[in-house]
Design an enzyme around this catalytic site. Structure first.
Site, PDB file in Angstrom:
ATOM      1  N   ASP A  30      13.786  82.464   3.575  1.00  0.00           N
ATOM      2  CA  ASP A  30      14.614  83.676   3.550  1.00  0.00           C
ATOM      3  C   ASP A  30      13.704  84.851   3.236  1.00  0.00           C
ATOM      4  O   ASP A  30      12.685  84.687   2.542  1.00  0.00           O
ATOM      5  CB  ASP A  30      15.710  83.560   2.484  1.00  0.00           C
ATOM      6  CG  ASP A  30      16.898  84.438   2.772  1.00  0.00           C
ATOM      7  OD1 ASP A  30      17.945  83.911   3.177  1.00  0.00           O
ATOM      8  OD2 ASP A  30      16.778  85.683   2.603  1.00  0.00           O
ATOM      9  N   LYS A  35      16.022  85.708  -4.052  1.00  0.00           N
ATOM     10  CA  LYS A  35      16.859  84.536  -3.743  1.00  0.00           C
ATOM     11  C   LYS A  35      15.989  83.274  -3.723  1.00  0.00           C
ATOM     12  O   LYS A  35      16.340  82.240  -4.281  1.00  0.00           O
ATOM     13  CB  LYS A  35      17.514  84.763  -2.370  1.00  0.00           C
ATOM     14  CG  LYS A  35      18.694  83.885  -2.085  1.00  0.00           C
ATOM     15  CD  LYS A  35      19.272  84.192  -0.703  1.00  0.00           C
ATOM     16  CE  LYS A  35      20.569  84.947  -0.781  1.00  0.00           C
ATOM     17  NZ  LYS A  35      21.283  85.019   0.500  1.00  0.00           N
ATOM     18  N   GLU A 155      33.631  77.799   4.265  1.00  0.00           N
ATOM     19  CA  GLU A 155      33.251  77.947   2.864  1.00  0.00           C
ATOM     20  C   GLU A 155      34.324  77.288   2.015  1.00  0.00           C
ATOM     21  O   GLU A 155      35.508  77.335   2.346  1.00  0.00           O
ATOM     22  CB  GLU A 155      33.118  79.429   2.513  1.00  0.00           C
ATOM     23  CG  GLU A 155      31.899  80.034   3.169  1.00  0.00           C
ATOM     24  CD  GLU A 155      31.839  81.548   3.037  1.00  0.00           C
ATOM     25  OE1 GLU A 155      32.457  82.092   2.108  1.00  0.00           O
ATOM     26  OE2 GLU A 155      31.187  82.172   3.886  1.00  0.00           O
ATOM     27  N   LEU A 250      48.475  77.940  10.092  1.00  0.00           N
ATOM     28  CA  LEU A 250      49.813  78.504  10.291  1.00  0.00           C
ATOM     29  C   LEU A 250      50.403  78.899   8.930  1.00  0.00           C
ATOM     30  O   LEU A 250      51.548  78.576   8.635  1.00  0.00           O
ATOM     31  CB  LEU A 250      50.725  77.470  10.973  1.00  0.00           C
ATOM     32  CG  LEU A 250      50.561  77.287  12.484  1.00  0.00           C
ATOM     33  CD1 LEU A 250      51.582  76.297  13.027  1.00  0.00           C
ATOM     34  CD2 LEU A 250      50.671  78.608  13.243  1.00  0.00           C
ATOM     35  N   CYS A 260      33.541  85.849   8.600  1.00  0.00           N
ATOM     36  CA  CYS A 260      33.475  85.374   9.989  1.00  0.00           C
ATOM     37  C   CYS A 260      34.557  85.947  10.904  1.00  0.00           C
ATOM     38  O   CYS A 260      34.238  86.630  11.871  1.00  0.00           O
ATOM     39  CB  CYS A 260      33.521  83.853  10.015  1.00  0.00           C
ATOM     40  SG  CYS A 260      32.018  83.134   9.331  1.00  0.00           S
ATOM     41  N   LYS A 263      34.541  89.828  11.924  1.00  0.00           N
ATOM     42  CA  LYS A 263      33.356  90.246  12.702  1.00  0.00           C
ATOM     43  C   LYS A 263      33.252  89.474  14.022  1.00  0.00           C
ATOM     44  O   LYS A 263      32.861  90.036  15.041  1.00  0.00           O
ATOM     45  CB  LYS A 263      32.075  90.121  11.871  1.00  0.00           C
ATOM     46  CG  LYS A 263      31.474  88.738  11.845  1.00  0.00           C
ATOM     47  CD  LYS A 263      30.025  88.765  11.428  1.00  0.00           C
ATOM     48  CE  LYS A 263      29.493  87.368  11.153  1.00  0.00           C
ATOM     49  NZ  LYS A 263      29.492  86.431  12.279  1.00  0.00           N
TER      50      LYS A 263
HETATM   51  P1  NAD Z   1      24.636  84.915   4.588  1.00  0.00           P
HETATM   52  O1  NAD Z   1      24.684  86.388   4.552  1.00  0.00           O
HETATM   53  O2  NAD Z   1      25.224  84.140   3.455  1.00  0.00           O
HETATM   54  O3  NAD Z   1      23.121  84.407   4.750  1.00  0.00           O
HETATM   55  C1  NAD Z   1      22.245  84.963   5.661  1.00  0.00           C
HETATM   56  C2  NAD Z   1      20.851  84.890   5.049  1.00  0.00           C
HETATM   57  O4  NAD Z   1      19.903  85.299   6.020  1.00  0.00           O
HETATM   58  C3  NAD Z   1      20.668  85.814   3.849  1.00  0.00           C
HETATM   59  O5  NAD Z   1      20.194  85.055   2.747  1.00  0.00           O
HETATM   60  C4  NAD Z   1      19.622  86.831   4.311  1.00  0.00           C
HETATM   61  O6  NAD Z   1      18.771  87.252   3.256  1.00  0.00           O
HETATM   62  C5  NAD Z   1      18.871  86.033   5.361  1.00  0.00           C
HETATM   63  N1  NAD Z   1      18.182  86.850   6.351  1.00  0.00           N
HETATM   64  C6  NAD Z   1      18.652  87.914   7.049  1.00  0.00           C
HETATM   65  N2  NAD Z   1      17.704  88.375   7.883  1.00  0.00           N
HETATM   66  C7  NAD Z   1      16.619  87.578   7.720  1.00  0.00           C
HETATM   67  C8  NAD Z   1      15.325  87.551   8.298  1.00  0.00           C
HETATM   68  N3  NAD Z   1      14.975  88.449   9.237  1.00  0.00           N
HETATM   69  N4  NAD Z   1      14.461  86.597   7.906  1.00  0.00           N
HETATM   70  C9  NAD Z   1      14.817  85.696   6.973  1.00  0.00           C
HETATM   71  N5  NAD Z   1      16.029  85.680   6.381  1.00  0.00           N
HETATM   72  C10 NAD Z   1      16.925  86.602   6.749  1.00  0.00           C
HETATM   73  O7  NAD Z   1      25.322  84.494   5.943  1.00  0.00           O
HETATM   74  P2  NAD Z   1      26.100  83.140   6.272  1.00  0.00           P
HETATM   75  O8  NAD Z   1      27.499  83.239   5.788  1.00  0.00           O
HETATM   76  O9  NAD Z   1      25.267  81.989   5.885  1.00  0.00           O
HETATM   77  O10 NAD Z   1      26.175  83.240   7.866  1.00  0.00           O
HETATM   78  C11 NAD Z   1      25.022  83.066   8.666  1.00  0.00           C
HETATM   79  C12 NAD Z   1      25.481  82.968  10.111  1.00  0.00           C
HETATM   80  O11 NAD Z   1      26.294  81.799  10.283  1.00  0.00           O
HETATM   81  C13 NAD Z   1      26.342  84.130  10.595  1.00  0.00           C
HETATM   82  O12 NAD Z   1      26.071  84.382  11.940  1.00  0.00           O
HETATM   83  C14 NAD Z   1      27.747  83.617  10.421  1.00  0.00           C
HETATM   84  O13 NAD Z   1      28.658  84.236  11.288  1.00  0.00           O
HETATM   85  C15 NAD Z   1      27.578  82.159  10.782  1.00  0.00           C
HETATM   86  N6  NAD Z   1      28.580  81.271  10.185  1.00  0.00           N
HETATM   87  C16 NAD Z   1      28.997  81.461   8.907  1.00  0.00           C
HETATM   88  C17 NAD Z   1      29.930  80.601   8.350  1.00  0.00           C
HETATM   89  C18 NAD Z   1      30.433  80.821   6.950  1.00  0.00           C
HETATM   90  O14 NAD Z   1      31.461  80.233   6.593  1.00  0.00           O
HETATM   91  N7  NAD Z   1      29.767  81.621   6.130  1.00  0.00           N
HETATM   92  C19 NAD Z   1      30.427  79.531   9.096  1.00  0.00           C
HETATM   93  C20 NAD Z   1      29.953  79.332  10.390  1.00  0.00           C
HETATM   94  C21 NAD Z   1      29.030  80.219  10.930  1.00  0.00           C
END
Ligand code: NAD
Length: 432
Positions: A30, A35, A155, A250, A260, A263
């Site tokens: 990351d 973090k 989540e 439902l 999610c 967006k």
């Molecule tokens: P998040 O914000 O919790 O985590 C994203 C991480 O990426 C952060 O820790 C950030 O610091 C890091 N990051 C950003 N740019 C970076 C870079 N250039 N290099 C290295 N690290 C970088 O996001 P999330 O909830 O884990 O979601 C991640 C993706 O998965 C999104 O596209 C989201 O839509 C998708 N997703 C999320 C969920 C969910 O329930 N949260 C479920 C399915 C899919």
């Protein structure tokens, strides 16, 4: 297998911990150095049931490592997952800056064949862009493949969702990529659907958009229930027993939120527009969701008459139970609207208080639901945490100034509360 996961948030950490638990060597990377410092010590940036134990266990047995050096992560692993955030831009488009940055880093740091797996939720054709970007910046013409492997975890139940998914979707374009990915996921023993890359990308957007549609649909039905004195919980049960419909998603309430659905819906509408299609259904889903939040606020106003000066308890801040995620939480819209009307707000959430204290100003944070209810004119449930389902309402009645419950998640039995002397207002239960 040697895996690196770039982006250590909800998806990256859960994926990394679960792949390590399956016996792989995993590096989670990351660009947030604090973090990573914390994670190395076993301190997690998020609350997700069971995740801390899994991470600490796999840190100890050295199957899981953390780094802030994308270069090291890319250098060490054949399979590289991209799990960075893809937030919405102001115009609704997905912000793919993080994806592009990671693709560039992979290109300049890879030293032999790499399989790049797109796990973040992205608009269709993003993998094609990743491929183009890597081809442009790669040194020495190292070979690589790109795969779309959308993530469907929720989540709050993310570990179970990751290890027992209904399906694993793999969008591939080479035999080599297909073989590596099916080998990686085989130990889960779950259905694997292999498609072309664009179809896999669309499966994710279409699935989230469909689930959001179910929520807005039942919220619209709830509006009719309120008007005619029907009960949306019974309507939903009757609908859900039909296998073609299914009972999930439902539940009428405050509307959907989280990081999610809002967006992803925006991104899907926007990419459709770019491709020359006006996705009207999804626009209606979005409008219904926004309207639902306004509708609940109106219900509160109708119940209180004058909101100014009232003390209001809001139970639940996280956008859903079993998480501390506050992104696009409907509770925030509610609280902001009530503060604007001149109310004073007391809040309590089982897991999201620390995060909320950093971003939510002008409210009183309480140590539990009973403290939050003391002296209040109204108690609102904004998140359906289990502990709120088991509250002692006899005790609450003594502590509240007025026995008024606005059940934004329909978790209580209205008859029981009425028997105890409460005024109960739910969503779509003919009382609003
Ligand atoms: P998040 O914000 O919790 O985590 C994203 C991480 O990426 C952060 O820790 C950030 O610091 C890091 N990051 C950003 N740019 C970076 C870079 N250039 N290099 C290295 N690290 C970088 O996001 P999330 O909830 O884990 O979601 C991640 C993706 O998965 C999104 O596209 C989201 O839509 C998708 N997703 C999320 C969920 C969910 O329930 N949260 C479920 C399915 C899919």
């Amino acid at each position: 297998m040697n895996i690196s996961i770039i982006g250590s948030g909800y998806v990256g950490l859960v994926s990394g911990a679960c792949f390590a638990e399956l016996g792989n060597q995993v590096i989670c990377a990351d660009n947030d150095t604090k973090k990573i410092r914390d994670l190395k010590k076993g301190i997690l940036p998020i609350y997700e049931p069971g995740l801390e134990e899994l991470i600490i266990k796999n840190l100890k047995n050295q199957r899981l490592k953390f780094t802030s050096s994308i270069k090291d992560a890319v250098g060490a692993s054949e399979i590289i997952f991209i799990a960075v955030g893809t937030p919405a831009l102001k115009n609704g488009e997905a912000d793919l800056t993080g994806i592009e940055n990671v693709a560039c880093s992979i290109a300049v740091n890879m030293n032999s064949y790499r399989l790049i797996v797109e796990k973040s939720t992205v608009p269709v054709e993003t993998c094609a862009w990743i491929k183009k970007t890597i081809t442009t910046y790669v040194k020495k013409n190292h070979k690589f493949d790109v795969v779309s492997n959308p993530e469907f975890l929720r989540e709050g139940s993310a570990i179970n969702d990751f290890t027992h998914p209904d399906r694993i979707v793999l969008g591939v374009e080479t035999v080599r990529a297909k073989q590596i990915m099916t080998k990686l996921y085989r130990p889960l023993n779950r259905p694997i659907l292999v498609t072309d890359i664009k179809s896999a990308e669309l499966i994710k957007h279409a699935s989230n958009a469909f689930l959001a549609t179910k929520i807005s649909f039942i919220n619209a039905v709830a509006r009719i229930c309120d008007r005619v004195g029907a009960d949306v919980k019974e309507v939903a049960e009757g609908m859900g027993l039909d296998n073609r419909i299914g009972r999930y998603f439902l539940h009428a309430g405050l509307g959907y939120g989280g990081s999610c659905f809002p967006k992803d819906l925006d991104a899907f509408i926007t990419i459709a527009e770019k491709l020359g299609y006006d996705f009207e259904i999804l626009k209606a889903v979005r409008n219904t969701n926004e309207d639902q939040k306004r509708f609940i606020i109106q219900k509160i106003k109708d119940a209180l008459w004058i909101v100014k000066g009232k003390l209001i308890t809001v139970l639940g801040l996280a956008f859903k139970p079993n998480t501390d995620d506050l992104r696009n939480a409907p509770s925030f819209d509610l609280i902001k609207a009530l503060i604007q009307e001149g109310a004073r707000i007391k809040v309590y959430d089982p897991e999201a208080m620390e995060k909320a204290k950093k971003i939510l100003k002008g409210v009183i944070f309480c140590k539990d639901a009973y403290q939050a209810a003391r002296g209040a004119d109204c108690l609102i449930v904004a998140t359906e945490w289990n502990e709120f389902k088991e509250l002692d309402f006899v005790r609450l009645k003594k502590t509240l100034k007025r026995a008024l419950v606005i059940d934004g998640r329909n978790i209580y039995d209205s008859q029981q509360l009425k028997k105890l002397g409460f005024t109960y207002i739910g969503v779509g239960q003919g009382n609003g």
